[in-house]
Motif scaffolding. Structure first.
Motif, short mmCIF file in Angstrom:
data_model
loop_
_atom_site.label_atom_id
_atom_site.label_comp_id
_atom_site.label_asym_id
_atom_site.label_seq_id
_atom_site.Cartn_x
_atom_site.Cartn_y
_atom_site.Cartn_z
N GLU A 98 0.84 -1.19 0.00
CA GLU A 98 0.00 0.00 0.00
C GLU A 98 0.88 1.24 0.00
O GLU A 98 1.69 1.45 0.91
CB GLU A 98 -0.91 0.01 1.23
CG GLU A 98 -1.88 1.20 1.23
CD GLU A 98 -2.83 1.16 2.41
OE1 GLU A 98 -3.54 2.16 2.62
OE2 GLU A 98 -2.85 0.14 3.12
N LEU A 99 0.71 2.06 -1.04
CA LEU A 99 1.49 3.28 -1.16
C LEU A 99 0.71 4.47 -0.60
O LEU A 99 -0.50 4.54 -0.78
CB LEU A 99 1.84 3.54 -2.63
CG LEU A 99 2.69 2.49 -3.33
CD1 LEU A 99 2.87 2.85 -4.79
CD2 LEU A 99 4.05 2.33 -2.65
N PRO A 100 1.39 5.39 0.06
CA PRO A 100 0.70 6.59 0.56
C PRO A 100 0.26 7.45 -0.62
O PRO A 100 0.82 7.36 -1.72
CB PRO A 100 1.77 7.29 1.41
CG PRO A 100 3.07 6.80 0.85
CD PRO A 100 2.82 5.39 0.41
N PRO A 101 -0.73 8.31 -0.41
CA PRO A 101 -1.20 9.17 -1.51
C PRO A 101 -0.10 10.09 -2.00
O PRO A 101 0.71 10.59 -1.22
CB PRO A 101 -2.37 9.94 -0.89
CG PRO A 101 -2.13 9.87 0.58
CD PRO A 101 -1.47 8.55 0.83
N LEU A 102 -0.08 10.28 -3.31
CA LEU A 102 0.93 11.12 -3.94
C LEU A 102 0.23 12.02 -4.95
O LEU A 102 -0.37 11.52 -5.92
CB LEU A 102 1.99 10.27 -4.63
CG LEU A 102 3.15 11.02 -5.30
CD1 LEU A 102 4.01 11.71 -4.24
CD2 LEU A 102 3.99 10.06 -6.13
N ARG A 103 0.29 13.31 -4.73
CA ARG A 103 -0.37 14.23 -5.65
C ARG A 103 0.43 14.33 -6.95
O ARG A 103 1.58 14.73 -6.95
CB ARG A 103 -0.51 15.61 -5.01
CG ARG A 103 -1.32 16.58 -5.88
CD ARG A 103 -1.67 17.86 -5.15
NE ARG A 103 -2.54 18.69 -5.94
CZ ARG A 103 -3.02 19.87 -5.57
NH1 ARG A 103 -2.71 20.33 -4.36
NH2 ARG A 103 -3.81 20.57 -6.35
N LYS A 104 -0.23 13.94 -8.04
CA LYS A 104 0.47 13.87 -9.33
C LYS A 104 0.38 15.18 -10.09
O LYS A 104 1.29 15.50 -10.85
CB LYS A 104 -0.12 12.74 -10.18
CG LYS A 104 -0.08 11.36 -9.52
CD LYS A 104 -0.71 10.34 -10.44
CE LYS A 104 -0.79 8.97 -9.77
NZ LYS A 104 -1.75 8.97 -8.65
N GLY A 105 -0.70 15.92 -9.96
CA GLY A 105 -0.89 17.09 -10.78
C GLY A 105 -1.36 16.71 -12.18
O GLY A 105 -1.44 15.53 -12.54
N LEU A 106 -1.67 17.71 -12.99
CA LEU A 106 -2.21 17.47 -14.32
C LEU A 106 -1.21 16.73 -15.20
O LEU A 106 -1.56 15.73 -15.86
CB LEU A 106 -2.59 18.81 -14.96
CG LEU A 106 -3.26 18.73 -16.34
CD1 LEU A 106 -4.63 18.09 -16.22
CD2 LEU A 106 -3.38 20.12 -16.95
N PHE A 107 0.04 17.17 -15.21
CA PHE A 107 1.04 16.50 -16.04
C PHE A 107 1.36 15.11 -15.50
O PHE A 107 1.56 14.16 -16.27
CB PHE A 107 2.32 17.35 -16.11
CG PHE A 107 2.25 18.46 -17.10
CD1 PHE A 107 2.59 18.25 -18.43
CD2 PHE A 107 1.84 19.73 -16.72
CE1 PHE A 107 2.52 19.28 -19.36
CE2 PHE A 107 1.77 20.76 -17.63
CZ PHE A 107 2.11 20.54 -18.96
N GLY A 108 1.42 15.00 -14.18
CA GLY A 108 1.70 13.69 -13.59
C GLY A 108 0.60 12.69 -13.88
O GLY A 108 0.88 11.53 -14.20
N PHE A 109 -0.66 13.13 -13.78
CA PHE A 109 -1.76 12.22 -14.09
C PHE A 109 -1.75 11.84 -15.57
O PHE A 109 -2.01 10.68 -15.92
CB PHE A 109 -3.10 12.84 -13.73
CG PHE A 109 -4.27 12.01 -14.17
CD1 PHE A 109 -4.63 10.88 -13.46
CD2 PHE A 109 -4.99 12.33 -15.32
CE1 PHE A 109 -5.70 10.09 -13.88
CE2 PHE A 109 -6.05 11.56 -15.74
CZ PHE A 109 -6.41 10.43 -15.02
N THR A 110 -1.46 12.80 -16.44
CA THR A 110 -1.39 12.49 -17.87
C THR A 110 -0.33 11.43 -18.14
O THR A 110 -0.57 10.47 -18.89
CB THR A 110 -1.08 13.77 -18.68
OG1 THR A 110 -2.09 14.75 -18.42
CG2 THR A 110 -1.05 13.47 -20.16
N ALA A 111 0.85 11.60 -17.52
CA ALA A 111 1.92 10.61 -17.69
C ALA A 111 1.54 9.27 -17.08
O ALA A 111 1.84 8.20 -17.63
CB ALA A 111 3.21 11.13 -17.07
#
Length: 640
Positions: free
Chosen positions: A104-117
């Motif tokens: 189980e990984l802790p939450p990590l905010r990806k942002g718009l570019f991170g989510f796209t990737a």
């Protein structure tokens, strides 16, 4: 008689002018079209992003905003605070829960570019998981319908993305076929599109890109040097060891090529996410489109430039691996064995895989057709009747089906007329045949020409690296709004002309991909003989080379037609009113508002694109693969 003689003399002189200057004129025209319709719009987007007293301020604002870059925003805001950033990483790693059965990984905010990737990475992994077994089956087994199945691998370049999204909407939405089937089994309905839209998007991307992975890898597998495998076996290597040490290295460039191309396509994804996820699953493409809709052009241009830089880097990596794949020596490939034989573990696994692939690929399209012909009470034609009624009674601002269908066909025909000559010219240049022969050039001049052709070939890939949304924004801000010229003139393209220009730029690389391999396979001695007998380069091209590459031309034209019919990204930006809507735009307008009519329009779009698929499939159309097959067949002037 004098009049007839005068007309004959004019025709002879005109023919001489065309023979002498025709190819040069078309080449200049192609360069002008690309400069005005491709490089100028992209350049305007870059100029918009760097405009203002502080050109880099907009980029800094994006990079330091957690909405766009997530946890990396702090890094971009203060890149020298290395200790703080490492401390944050250690805190995150310490929060990882190493359970006995799970991680189980802790939450990590990806942002718009991170989510796209991230969604592109998931989609690429899913495409590889679905596509590679298909390449294994096609390369290693013989069965009835094998060539038909292989021809289906061109579907990603024929089926419109918005139509694929409609199919998955029909299969997994609240009123979709999947819920109806689980209802028959007594299971409570589950709206998978609402419960886990990312999963549906990833599956839709796998539907779209797994055939591409299969096609590229199959071509490489069929060209494996089998003698090297046999040598390894004779030296005592097991079948598994020989596969790992001999076959896999030969397949790796093709697999990486397919993965990179898939990642580029899914990183630039637009219609599938727009239709299935909307702003809740917004990628960079979807957000750029939303900014344009809100007239926030500077923000849209900044995001578009950053996205384009990333996609250009990925495209460069793709070209490197594609070159490695082409450079590998081709072999005869493994001997195929009959698929239908004694049932064993291997064939059982293939049967399970075949069932999964059937559900994944036939289910969404079948669901769309079924939903267009049914409602809660059973079979009905009222969804198609609605399209007819909307045509007769709809208001001028509403989406009418007949203009959308007619526009799609007219735009596609015009796209073919523009894209095919462009593709032929670029093919002539990239294959080094513009001079018509060897010509006795020195090694330095030959190397210079080779580098020049490489540059041209790279530039032809720009439509793959620059998304349709970015291109549409550039056209909108430049040629649609108008560019002032000296003398009070104004360069402006609007309506149908702008849409056809966008479609032609998107389609001509596919003409190149179909024509160039066949053109490279034409015996240069035929051209040299014609030139020595007094034929001009233009005459030799049209009298000798074009007839020999006719199947590639027709396949390229069919690709251009299908791409134009299904083009959505730039069209949805450039279509100013219902009079310029196309079928994909109409599907998007109906989707989510009128489910049944959206499925009916999608089914009509499927029928039109299916006809293009039949033409491409019968003529052996190629896209990004079959390079070794092209080399073997091209040397004999055969089809790729």
């Amino acid at each position: 008689m004098p009049v007839s003689g005068g007309l004959l003399d004019v025709r002879v002189r005109l023919r001489a002018v065309v023979d002498r200057y025709g190819l040069a004129a078309v080449t200049v025209g192609t360069v002008a079209v690309l400069a005005v319709m491709l490089f100028l719009p992209v350049g305007l987007v870059f100029a918009e992003a760097f405009a203002g007293p502080t050109p880099l301020a907009s980029f800094q604002a994006v990079l330091t905003d957690p909405f766009y870059t997530g946890v990396l925003a702090n890094v971009f805001a203060d890149p020298l605070a290395v200790g703080t950033h490492l401390g944050n990483v250690l805190v995150w790693l310490a929060a990882i829960d190493l359970g006995f059965w799970y991680l189980e990984l802790p939450p990590l905010r990806k942002g718009l570019f991170g989510f796209t990737a991230w969604q592109a990475l998931l989609s690429t992994a899913a495409s590889l998981l679905v596509g590679l077994p298909g390449a294994y089956v096609l390369a290693r087994f013989e069965f009835p319908g094998r060539e038909t199945v292989r021809s289906l691998t061109i579907l990603p370049f024929v089926l419109p993305g918005i139509m694929v999204a409609s199919g998955f909407y029909a299969a997994f939405g609240r009123g979709g076929l999947a819920n109806w089937l689980v209802g028959l089994a007594g299971i409570a309905p589950l709206d998978l599109l609402e419960a886990n839209p990312l999963l549906v998007v990833v599956l839709a991307h796998a539907f779209y890109n797994a055939p591409l992975v299969t096609r590229i890898t199959t071509a490489a597998w069929e060209s494996v040097d089998q003698s090297a495998v046999e040598t390894a076996r004779s030296l005592g290597a097991s079948r598994r060891r020989a596969f790992r040490d001999v076959v896999v290295p030969q397949l790796r460039p093709a697999i990486v090529t397919g993965a990179l191309l898939t990642y580029i396509f899914t990183f630039l994804t637009f219609p599938i996410v727009l239709a299935l996820g909307g702003l809740e699953l917004a990628t960079v493409e979807v957000w750029v489109y939303d900014r344009v809709q809100r007239l926030q052009f500077e923000s849209a241009a900044t995001l578009a430039v950053m996205e384009t830089v990333i996609s250009l880097a990925l495209t460069y990596a793709y070209l490197r691996y594609e070159a490695a794949q082409r450079a590998m020596a081709g072999g005869d490939g493994p001997e195929r064995e009959p698929l239908f034989g004694e049932l064993d573990l291997k064939r059982g696994a293939i049967a399970v895989y075949g069932l999964f692939v059937f559900v994944l690929f036939v289910g969404p399209l079948g669901s769309m057709v079924v939903e267009s012909l049914t409602d809660g009470a059973g079979f009905t034609l009222r969804h198609y009747a609605f399209l007819v009624e909307r045509q007769a009674t709809g208001a001028s601002f509403q989406t009418k089906p007949l203009p959308a269908i007619v526009n799609s066909l007219l735009f596609a025909a015009a796209t073919v007329l523009v894209a095919v000559p462009m593709g032929v010219v670029v093919s002539v240049v990239t294959t080094g045949r513009s001079g018509g022969g060897a010509g006795g050039a020195g090694s330095d001049r030959s190397a210079s020409r080779s580098r020049g052709r490489a540059v041209v070939e790279t530039l032809t890939m720009l439509p793959f690296a620059v998304s349709g949304v970015v291109f549409g924004v550039g056209l909108l801000r430049g040629l649609v709004f108008g560019i002032p010229l000296p003398g009070g003139w104004r360069l402006q393209l609007t309506g149908a002309v702008a849409i056809v220009a966008a479609h032609a730029v998107a389609a001509y690389p596919f003409v190149v991909r179909n024509v160039a391999p066949q053109l490279a396979g034409v015996d240069t001695r035929l051209v040299e003989s014609a030139r020595s007998l007094g034929a001009t380069r233009t005459r030799a091209l049209f009298d000798i080379e074009v007839p020999l590459v006719a199947t590639g031309l027709v396949a390229g034209a069919a690709f251009a037609f299908a791409i134009s019919v299904g083009e959505f990204d730039s069209t949805v930006i450039l279509a100013s009113d219902s009079a310029s809507y196309t079928m994909p735009v109409a599907v998007e307008r109906y989707l989510g508002r009128r489910f049944g009519p959206a499925m009916a329009m999608g089914t009509l779009l499927l029928a039109v694109t299916a006809a293009s698929f039949v033409v491409v499939g019968r003529l052996g159309g190629t896209v990004e693969s079959d390079h070794r097959a092209e080399g073997r067949e091209g040397s004999r002037g055969g089809r790729p």
